[in-house]
Enzyme design. Sequence first.
Site, PDB file in Angstrom:
ATOM      1  N   CYS A  58       0.900  -1.396   0.085  1.00 22.54           N
ATOM      2  CA  CYS A  58       0.076  -0.111   0.105  1.00 22.54           C
ATOM      3  C   CYS A  58       0.859   1.251   0.230  1.00 22.54           C
ATOM      4  O   CYS A  58       1.495   1.533   1.109  1.00 22.54           O
ATOM      5  CB  CYS A  58      -0.708   0.026   1.219  1.00 22.54           C
ATOM      6  SG  CYS A  58      -1.833   1.361   1.661  1.00 22.54           S
ATOM      7  N   CYS A  61       0.111   3.671   2.748  1.00 20.90           N
ATOM      8  CA  CYS A  61       0.702   3.343   3.951  1.00 20.90           C
ATOM      9  C   CYS A  61       2.065   3.563   4.203  1.00 20.90           C
ATOM     10  O   CYS A  61       2.415   3.964   5.180  1.00 20.90           O
ATOM     11  CB  CYS A  61       0.597   1.817   4.018  1.00 20.90           C
ATOM     12  SG  CYS A  61      -1.375   1.189   3.974  1.00 20.90           S
TER      13      CYS A  61
END
Length: 142
Positions: A58, A61
């Site tokens: 991600c 993230c």
Amino acid sequence: MGLCFSSSSADEDEPAKNPHFVGGKVTCVTTKDAWNQKLSEAKTQGKIVIANFSASWCGPCKSVSPYYIELSEKHLSLMFLTVDVDELTELSTQWDVKATPTFFFLRDGQQIDKVVGANKAELQEKITAIAGSQVPGDQKQP
């Protein structure tokens, strides 16, 4: 966050191999038992938990993680956790995580707020508000 490795050692809090996701005062949770232990510890200490559910693949993230680590060093009255949604699928399902990153704010194991996405301003605003609203141990409000 496929880099929060479970280890065969008894130390569940061993830092992940990737410094992008843990550091500062962030604990990488790799098992459901470790999760339960941390929530119990937070309740005993009267701390609010900020749990970052994220994944190694991600991009958002990865971009918000250094900021999350920085916040953990500024707000020592809070407990900061990181959970890999791919490693702890059962926990991610239990908490109904539909996007990464998702930050849950927990008091006594119960959700009091959350932030979905890598919104640094919203994350800081909520952490600052929650940290400011904490009452020391024996002076808790009903």
